[in-house]
Enzyme design. Structure first.
Site, PDB file in Angstrom:
ATOM      1  N   MET A  38       0.844  -1.202   0.000  1.00 56.24           N
ATOM      2  CA  MET A  38       0.000   0.000   0.000  1.00 56.24           C
ATOM      3  C   MET A  38       0.879   1.252   0.000  1.00 56.24           C
ATOM      4  SD  MET A  38      -3.438  -0.910   2.053  1.00 56.24           S
ATOM      5  CE  MET A  38      -2.846  -0.654   3.719  1.00 56.24           C
ATOM      6  N   GLY A  39       2.167   1.089  -0.310  1.00 57.76           N
ATOM      7  CA  GLY A  39       3.050   2.244  -0.438  1.00 57.76           C
ATOM      8  C   GLY A  39       3.504   2.806   0.896  1.00 57.76           C
ATOM      9  N   LEU A  94       6.676   3.319   1.644  1.00 58.51           N
ATOM     10  CA  LEU A  94       7.560   2.181   1.859  1.00 58.51           C
ATOM     11  C   LEU A  94       8.600   2.420   2.946  1.00 58.51           C
ATOM     12  CD1 LEU A  94       8.139   1.296  -1.904  1.00 58.51           C
ATOM     13  CD2 LEU A  94       6.383   0.409  -0.336  1.00 58.51           C
ATOM     14  N   HIS A 104       9.173  -3.295   3.809  1.00 59.81           N
ATOM     15  CA  HIS A 104       8.772  -3.508   2.414  1.00 59.81           C
ATOM     16  C   HIS A 104      10.001  -3.821   1.553  1.00 59.81           C
ATOM     17  CE1 HIS A 104       5.480  -0.525   3.614  1.00 59.81           C
ATOM     18  NE2 HIS A 104       4.769  -1.570   3.199  1.00 59.81           N
ATOM     19  N   GLN A 123       5.701 -11.472   7.444  1.00 56.66           N
ATOM     20  CA  GLN A 123       5.215 -12.139   8.664  1.00 56.66           C
ATOM     21  C   GLN A 123       4.580 -11.115   9.619  1.00 56.66           C
ATOM     22  OE1 GLN A 123       5.044 -15.321   9.431  1.00 56.66           O
ATOM     23  NE2 GLN A 123       4.438 -15.039  11.570  1.00 56.66           N
ATOM     24  N   LYS A 124       4.925  -9.839   9.450  1.00 56.76           N
ATOM     25  CA  LYS A 124       4.321  -8.765  10.255  1.00 56.76           C
ATOM     26  C   LYS A 124       2.795  -8.894  10.255  1.00 56.76           C
ATOM     27  CE  LYS A 124       3.506  -4.515  11.871  1.00 56.76           C
ATOM     28  NZ  LYS A 124       2.281  -4.135  11.239  1.00 56.76           N
ATOM     29  N   ASP A 125       2.234  -9.207   9.077  1.00 59.07           N
ATOM     30  CA  ASP A 125       0.791  -9.425   8.959  1.00 59.07           C
ATOM     31  C   ASP A 125       0.570 -10.928   8.821  1.00 59.07           C
ATOM     32  OD1 ASP A 125      -0.249  -6.514   8.616  1.00 59.07           O
ATOM     33  OD2 ASP A 125       1.474  -6.661   7.294  1.00 59.07           O
ATOM     34  N   MET A 182       8.391  -2.408  12.044  1.00 57.20           N
ATOM     35  CA  MET A 182       8.227  -1.311  11.085  1.00 57.20           C
ATOM     36  C   MET A 182       6.832  -1.364  10.484  1.00 57.20           C
ATOM     37  SD  MET A 182      11.844  -1.251   9.181  1.00 57.20           S
ATOM     38  CE  MET A 182      13.325  -0.878  10.120  1.00 57.20           C
ATOM     39  N   SER A 183       6.230  -0.188  10.323  1.00 59.72           N
ATOM     40  CA  SER A 183       4.892  -0.106   9.757  1.00 59.72           C
ATOM     41  C   SER A 183       4.694   1.301   9.209  1.00 59.72           C
ATOM     42  CB  SER A 183       3.852  -0.379  10.854  1.00 59.72           C
ATOM     43  OG  SER A 183       2.569   0.058  10.421  1.00 59.72           O
TER      44      SER A 183
HETATM   45  P1  AMP Z   1       1.411  -2.878   3.515  1.00 60.64           P
HETATM   46  O1  AMP Z   1       1.972  -1.808   2.623  1.00 60.64           O
HETATM   47  O2  AMP Z   1       1.308  -2.485   4.939  1.00 60.64           O
HETATM   48  O3  AMP Z   1       0.172  -3.515   2.957  1.00 60.64           O
HETATM   49  O4  AMP Z   1       2.514  -4.033   3.511  1.00 60.64           O
HETATM   50  C1  AMP Z   1       2.921  -4.641   2.312  1.00 60.64           C
HETATM   51  C2  AMP Z   1       3.676  -5.898   2.639  1.00 60.64           C
HETATM   52  O5  AMP Z   1       4.822  -5.581   3.424  1.00 60.64           O
HETATM   53  C3  AMP Z   1       2.828  -6.880   3.460  1.00 60.64           C
HETATM   54  O6  AMP Z   1       3.062  -8.201   2.993  1.00 60.64           O
HETATM   55  C4  AMP Z   1       3.359  -6.690   4.845  1.00 60.64           C
HETATM   56  O7  AMP Z   1       3.227  -7.830   5.664  1.00 60.64           O
HETATM   57  C5  AMP Z   1       4.820  -6.397   4.577  1.00 60.64           C
HETATM   58  N1  AMP Z   1       5.408  -5.689   5.720  1.00 60.64           N
HETATM   59  C6  AMP Z   1       4.895  -4.610   6.361  1.00 60.64           C
HETATM   60  N2  AMP Z   1       5.674  -4.275   7.414  1.00 60.64           N
HETATM   61  C7  AMP Z   1       6.689  -5.181   7.452  1.00 60.64           C
HETATM   62  C8  AMP Z   1       7.809  -5.383   8.306  1.00 60.64           C
HETATM   63  N3  AMP Z   1       8.041  -4.592   9.363  1.00 60.64           N
HETATM   64  N4  AMP Z   1       8.635  -6.413   8.045  1.00 60.64           N
HETATM   65  C9  AMP Z   1       8.404  -7.235   6.987  1.00 60.64           C
HETATM   66  N5  AMP Z   1       7.363  -7.088   6.134  1.00 60.64           N
HETATM   67  C10 AMP Z   1       6.519  -6.089   6.363  1.00 60.64           C
END
Ligand code: AMP
Length: 279
Positions: free
Chosen positions: A27-28, A30, A34, A145-147, A181-182
């Protein structure tokens, strides 16, 4: 790096792309988490592709869709540096044209944890991910694995619907103090950011109790809950779960690999984290 916003131009680019193709859906906004997925995709594929789309259908009506952080030009600069071949950043209308009426529903696995806390969330996730799988036909797709539940649900969908895509799950990247990280961490002010370490500290507490021989899941949940609630800036603990790693059924006794996961609000910001523990 080709940056595409239409399905038509994406199809043309994919027609020329070398295989295998590795896709990283995002979802960007980054961050290094990511980028760790992107690096893995880059290393394992002839073509590395990233999608950037803030998917409205996975947000609930009271959630943060309108404030979700976005910065496409920064994201593109980061992806260019990683040597990504294709970036797909479609508009809302491109993914959900007028009259869109088809949904992907994973049942039992998607009802637990995040599914219970965020009704409709996985319906939105699975629908957009299946569309991406259908468009890209990636040999592999990379998830964090975060999600953890999202990765499991997508894995199940890919298997059940024979998408032909291998779903690769990559480890959670953390800040030096343990906070996962998020993109949502930018919502936290200075005090909340410090308080947010309590998520990882409570996961470490579970790990430590297990290491010392505790196998009663409820004792660990109770200790985690007490630690979380001892942090004054925690406004709500949505759940603390110790569940079977595959089925996500809550455990009484920890006899095999368990997913310890939690969802916590710090102020209005909702954070999730998890670890997998094996006794
Ligand atoms: P999102 O942009 O939040 O939808 O995340 C996109 C992808 O990145 C998803 O598969 C998440 O699980 C992964 N992701 C998000 N945060 C982390 C993190 N801290 N470590 C590893 N992968 C992540």
């Amino acid at each position: 790096m080709q940056v595409l916003d239409s399905i038509q131009t994406l199809r043309e680019a994919l027609g020329r792309a070398r295989r295998p193709l590795g896709l990283v859906p995002t979802m960007g906004y980054l961050h290094e988490g990511h980028l760790s997925l992107v690096r893995r995709a880059r290393a394992e594929s002839a073509t590395a592709a990233v999608s950037i789309f803030v998917n409205p259908t996975q947000f609930g009506p009271q959630e943060d869709l309108t404030t979700y952080p976005r910065d496409l030009s920064r994201d593109l600069a980061l992806l260019e540096k990683e040597g990504v071949d294709i970036v797909f950043a479609p508009s809302l209308e491109e993914i959900y044209p007028r009259g869109f009426d088809t949904w992907v529903h994973v049942d039992l696995l998607a009802r637990r944890l995040e599914g219970e806390a965020r009704p409709g969330h996985f319906r939105g996730v699975c629908t957009v991910v299946l569309k991406l799988f259908y468009l890209f036909r990636p040999e592999r797709a990379y998830f964090g694995q975060k999600d953890a539940q999202q990765a499991l649900v997508v894995q199940r969908m890919a298997r059940d619907l024979n998408t032909g895509t291998e779903v690769v799950v990559c480890p959670t990247l953390r800040e030096p103090d343990g906070l996962a990280m998020s993109s949502r961490n930018v919502y936290l002010d200075h005090h909340q950011r410090r308080a947010a370490t309590v998520l990882y500290r409570s996961l470490c507490l579970a790990q430590e109790m297990l290491r010392r021989g505790e196998r009663d899941a409820d004792k660990i949940r109770t200790a985690m809950m007490a630690l979380l609630q001892s942090e004054p800036l925690v406004s709500k603990v949505e759940y603390v779960s110790i569940a079977d790693k595959e089925t996500l059924k809550e455990l009484e006794h920890i006899g095999g690999p368990a997913l310890v996961s939690l969802a916590v609000r710090i102020g209005r910001t909702r954070l999730i984290d998890n670890v997998t523990l094996t006794p």
